[in-house]
Design a protein around this motif. Structure first.
Motif, PDB file in Angstrom:
ATOM      1  N   PHE A 253      48.818  31.461  34.668  1.00 52.33           N
ATOM      2  CA  PHE A 253      48.346  31.573  33.288  1.00 52.33           C
ATOM      3  C   PHE A 253      47.548  32.839  33.015  1.00 52.33           C
ATOM      4  CE2 PHE A 253      48.598  26.964  34.098  1.00 52.33           C
ATOM      5  CZ  PHE A 253      49.556  26.646  33.146  1.00 52.33           C
ATOM      6  N   VAL A 254      47.307  33.648  34.030  1.00 60.09           N
ATOM      7  CA  VAL A 254      46.508  34.858  33.836  1.00 60.09           C
ATOM      8  C   VAL A 254      47.414  36.080  33.837  1.00 60.09           C
ATOM      9  CG1 VAL A 254      44.402  33.881  34.796  1.00 60.09           C
ATOM     10  CG2 VAL A 254      45.971  35.087  36.286  1.00 60.09           C
ATOM     11  N   TRP A 255      46.947  37.125  33.174  1.00 61.94           N
ATOM     12  CA  TRP A 255      47.736  38.330  33.030  1.00 61.94           C
ATOM     13  C   TRP A 255      47.806  39.122  34.333  1.00 61.94           C
ATOM     14  CZ3 TRP A 255      45.466  43.431  32.648  1.00 61.94           C
ATOM     15  CH2 TRP A 255      46.402  44.424  32.410  1.00 61.94           C
ATOM     16  N   HIS A 256      46.655  39.238  35.031  1.00 62.01           N
ATOM     17  CA  HIS A 256      46.578  40.070  36.213  1.00 62.01           C
ATOM     18  C   HIS A 256      45.720  39.348  37.255  1.00 62.01           C
ATOM     19  CE1 HIS A 256      46.190  43.697  38.595  1.00 62.01           C
ATOM     20  NE2 HIS A 256      47.046  44.284  37.774  1.00 62.01           N
ATOM     21  N   PRO A 257      46.335  38.675  38.238  1.00 67.92           N
ATOM     22  CA  PRO A 257      45.548  37.896  39.200  1.00 67.92           C
ATOM     23  C   PRO A 257      44.543  38.726  40.005  1.00 67.92           C
ATOM     24  CG  PRO A 257      47.846  37.260  39.301  1.00 67.92           C
ATOM     25  CD  PRO A 257      47.770  38.456  38.414  1.00 67.92           C
ATOM     26  N   ALA A 258      44.887  39.948  40.361  1.00 66.23           N
ATOM     27  CA  ALA A 258      43.950  40.774  41.130  1.00 66.23           C
ATOM     28  C   ALA A 258      42.713  41.112  40.308  1.00 66.23           C
ATOM     29  CB  ALA A 258      44.634  42.042  41.607  1.00 66.23           C
ATOM     30  N   LEU A 259      42.900  41.333  39.027  1.00 72.56           N
ATOM     31  CA  LEU A 259      41.765  41.602  38.144  1.00 72.56           C
ATOM     32  C   LEU A 259      40.877  40.361  38.022  1.00 72.56           C
ATOM     33  CD1 LEU A 259      40.473  43.700  36.282  1.00 72.56           C
ATOM     34  CD2 LEU A 259      41.915  42.829  34.457  1.00 72.56           C
ATOM     35  N   LEU A 260      41.486  39.196  37.981  1.00 77.08           N
ATOM     36  CA  LEU A 260      40.710  37.954  37.930  1.00 77.08           C
ATOM     37  C   LEU A 260      39.904  37.764  39.212  1.00 77.08           C
ATOM     38  CD1 LEU A 260      40.037  35.254  36.510  1.00 77.08           C
ATOM     39  CD2 LEU A 260      41.953  34.278  37.770  1.00 77.08           C
ATOM     40  N   ARG A 261      40.511  38.056  40.354  1.00 74.74           N
ATOM     41  CA  ARG A 261      39.790  37.937  41.626  1.00 74.74           C
ATOM     42  C   ARG A 261      38.600  38.891  41.690  1.00 74.74           C
ATOM     43  NH1 ARG A 261      45.355  38.038  43.795  1.00 74.74           N
ATOM     44  NH2 ARG A 261      45.882  35.876  44.228  1.00 74.74           N
ATOM     45  N   THR A 262      38.817  40.119  41.251  1.00 72.19           N
ATOM     46  CA  THR A 262      37.746  41.111  41.278  1.00 72.19           C
ATOM     47  C   THR A 262      36.613  40.726  40.328  1.00 72.19           C
ATOM     48  OG1 THR A 262      39.373  42.803  41.793  1.00 72.19           O
ATOM     49  CG2 THR A 262      37.239  43.553  41.021  1.00 72.19           C
ATOM     50  N   SER A 263      36.956  40.292  39.139  1.00 79.60           N
ATOM     51  CA  SER A 263      35.920  39.911  38.183  1.00 79.60           C
ATOM     52  C   SER A 263      35.207  38.637  38.614  1.00 79.60           C
ATOM     53  CB  SER A 263      36.503  39.752  36.789  1.00 79.60           C
ATOM     54  OG  SER A 263      37.465  38.730  36.774  1.00 79.60           O
ATOM     55  N   LEU A 264      35.908  37.733  39.272  1.00 76.84           N
ATOM     56  CA  LEU A 264      35.263  36.533  39.797  1.00 76.84           C
ATOM     57  C   LEU A 264      34.218  36.894  40.841  1.00 76.84           C
ATOM     58  CD1 LEU A 264      35.199  33.411  39.950  1.00 76.84           C
ATOM     59  CD2 LEU A 264      36.950  33.589  41.713  1.00 76.84           C
ATOM     60  N   PHE A 265      34.567  37.817  41.742  1.00 75.74           N
ATOM     61  CA  PHE A 265      33.599  38.271  42.738  1.00 75.74           C
ATOM     62  C   PHE A 265      32.406  38.939  42.057  1.00 75.74           C
ATOM     63  CE2 PHE A 265      31.958  41.859  45.175  1.00 75.74           C
ATOM     64  CZ  PHE A 265      31.360  41.172  46.214  1.00 75.74           C
ATOM     65  N   GLY A 266      32.672  39.796  41.091  1.00 77.26           N
ATOM     66  CA  GLY A 266      31.582  40.490  40.402  1.00 77.26           C
ATOM     67  C   GLY A 266      30.648  39.530  39.684  1.00 77.26           C
ATOM     68  N   CYS A 267      31.214  38.530  39.041  1.00 69.64           N
ATOM     69  CA  CYS A 267      30.386  37.550  38.328  1.00 69.64           C
ATOM     70  C   CYS A 267      29.559  36.697  39.288  1.00 69.64           C
ATOM     71  CB  CYS A 267      31.260  36.660  37.459  1.00 69.64           C
ATOM     72  SG  CYS A 267      31.941  37.495  36.029  1.00 69.64           S
ATOM     73  N   LEU A 268      30.150  36.291  40.393  1.00 69.13           N
ATOM     74  CA  LEU A 268      29.396  35.499  41.363  1.00 69.13           C
ATOM     75  C   LEU A 268      28.269  36.308  41.993  1.00 69.13           C
ATOM     76  CD1 LEU A 268      32.241  33.550  43.197  1.00 69.13           C
ATOM     77  CD2 LEU A 268      30.480  32.599  41.722  1.00 69.13           C
TER      78      LEU A 268
END
Length: 66
Positions: free
Chosen positions: A41-56
């Protein structure tokens, strides 16, 4: 939590110790998202992983340094 932690006589910022914790949490959530099929459901999984790490990482840092 102290701002610096002495490790073998070297003072390290406490954020250095949060990095492995954030990586482990990101890895666990990444596995959970993959198992649930949320990456379809996401446009770019690698971008989601990176932003998840940054937010955590930023969230834990703000919790310590508030």
């Amino acid at each position: 939590m102290p701002r610096e932690i002495a490790l073998s006589g070297v003072y390290l910022p406490s954020l250095t110790l949060l990095l492995p914790l954030a990586l482990l949490l990101t890895w666990g959530l990444d596995r959970l998202f993959a198992r649930l099929g949320l990456y379809g459901f996401v446009w770019h999984p690698a971008l989601l992983r990176t932003s998840l790490f940054g937010c955590l990482y930023a969230g834990m840092a703000l919790f310590i340094y508030r």
